[in-house]
Design a protein around this motif. Structure first.
Motif, PDB file in Angstrom:
ATOM      1  N   ALA A 266     -37.792 -64.743  87.968  1.00  0.00           N
ATOM      2  CA  ALA A 266     -39.207 -65.286  87.467  1.00  0.00           C
ATOM      3  C   ALA A 266     -40.339 -65.790  88.483  1.00  0.00           C
ATOM      4  O   ALA A 266     -39.667 -65.806  89.733  1.00  0.00           O
ATOM      5  CB  ALA A 266     -38.380 -66.856  87.120  1.00  0.00           C
TER       6      ALA A 266
ATOM      7  N   CYS B 199     -35.255 -63.878  84.676  1.00  0.00           N
ATOM      8  CA  CYS B 199     -35.617 -63.893  83.754  1.00  0.00           C
ATOM      9  C   CYS B 199     -34.906 -62.559  82.458  1.00  0.00           C
ATOM     10  O   CYS B 199     -34.658 -62.338  81.736  1.00  0.00           O
ATOM     11  CB  CYS B 199     -36.771 -63.779  83.543  1.00  0.00           C
ATOM     12  SG  CYS B 199     -38.112 -65.279  84.182  1.00  0.00           S
TER      13      CYS B 199
ATOM     14  N   CYS C 275     -31.631 -63.322  81.483  1.00  0.00           N
ATOM     15  CA  CYS C 275     -31.512 -65.126  80.367  1.00  0.00           C
ATOM     16  C   CYS C 275     -31.288 -65.033  78.594  1.00  0.00           C
ATOM     17  O   CYS C 275     -32.236 -64.026  78.563  1.00  0.00           O
ATOM     18  CB  CYS C 275     -32.554 -66.080  81.071  1.00  0.00           C
ATOM     19  SG  CYS C 275     -32.811 -67.827  80.111  1.00  0.00           S
TER      20      CYS C 275
ATOM     21  N   ASN D 222     -34.447 -65.238  76.834  1.00  0.00           N
ATOM     22  CA  ASN D 222     -35.960 -64.735  76.622  1.00  0.00           C
ATOM     23  C   ASN D 222     -35.730 -64.375  75.299  1.00  0.00           C
ATOM     24  O   ASN D 222     -37.041 -63.927  74.806  1.00  0.00           O
ATOM     25  CB  ASN D 222     -35.245 -63.298  77.214  1.00  0.00           C
ATOM     26  CG  ASN D 222     -34.349 -62.894  76.876  1.00  0.00           C
ATOM     27  OD1 ASN D 222     -33.819 -62.466  76.132  1.00  0.00           O
ATOM     28  ND2 ASN D 222     -33.914 -62.303  78.444  1.00  0.00           N
TER      29      ASN D 222
ATOM     30  N   CYS E  61     -37.998 -67.602  75.832  1.00  0.00           N
ATOM     31  CA  CYS E  61     -38.644 -67.281  76.072  1.00  0.00           C
ATOM     32  C   CYS E  61     -39.530 -65.717  76.521  1.00  0.00           C
ATOM     33  O   CYS E  61     -38.894 -65.146  76.498  1.00  0.00           O
ATOM     34  CB  CYS E  61     -38.390 -68.417  77.403  1.00  0.00           C
ATOM     35  SG  CYS E  61     -39.347 -68.237  78.764  1.00  0.00           S
TER      36      CYS E  61
ATOM     37  N   GLY F 154     -41.283 -65.918  79.314  1.00  0.00           N
ATOM     38  CA  GLY F 154     -41.362 -65.677  81.159  1.00  0.00           C
ATOM     39  C   GLY F 154     -42.614 -66.910  81.998  1.00  0.00           C
ATOM     40  O   GLY F 154     -43.004 -67.541  80.739  1.00  0.00           O
TER      41      GLY F 154
ATOM     42  N   CYS G 125     -43.842 -70.520  78.069  1.00  0.00           N
ATOM     43  CA  CYS G 125     -42.814 -71.426  78.427  1.00  0.00           C
ATOM     44  C   CYS G 125     -42.744 -72.270  78.420  1.00  0.00           C
ATOM     45  O   CYS G 125     -43.900 -73.523  78.703  1.00  0.00           O
ATOM     46  CB  CYS G 125     -43.121 -70.721  79.894  1.00  0.00           C
ATOM     47  SG  CYS G 125     -41.715 -71.506  81.416  1.00  0.00           S
TER      48      CYS G 125
END
Length: 124
Positions: free
Chosen positions: A8, A14, A17, A20, A23, A25, A31
């Motif tokens: 990130a 990321c 994570c 993910n 999300c 990124g 985001c």
């Protein structure tokens, strides 16, 4: 590890994570934190993609936390590919980015240099 998600803007990984799934990124437009993320706003205003590209060594936004700050410093020293290689190797050795919630093995540090060495070697 989803290496293609990379790092990130603030230095968080990321690629590792657990968020993910929902999300995509910092730059996806999806985001959930894009409106308030100080690091995203700052790096966009400076026309850079990551905080590690900035000449200032600030601690604002998520950089006030040791993990993203150490990851950012690691990339400044060794490069993003090296960080991704180390994170992947560490994951394969059982080092966990997120264990419960957002805390994992990289969150147990209070010294940036010690965390950078842990990232680099996978050893405490």
């Amino acid at each position: 590890m989803k290496r293609e998600l990379g790092i990130a803007r603030c230095g968080l990984a990321c690629c590792l994570c657990s968020e993910n799934i929902s999300c995509k990124g910092c730059d996806s437009g999806e985001c959930p934190d894009k409106e308030w993320c100080e690091n995203r706003k700052c790096s966009i205003s400076k026309k850079i993609e990551h905080c590690y590209e900035c000449n200032e060594k600030c601690r604002k936004g998520l950089l006030s936390k040791i993990k993203p700050y150490a990851f950012t410093e690691f990339v400044r020293r060794y490069g993003e590919d090296c960080l991704l290689d180390c994170l992947e190797r560490n994951e394969n050795r059982g080092i966990v980015y997120h264990r419960e919630g957002i805390n994992g093995d990289y969150d147990d540090f209070d010294d940036v240099e010690t965390l950078i060495e842990y990232i680099r070697t996978g050893c405490r």
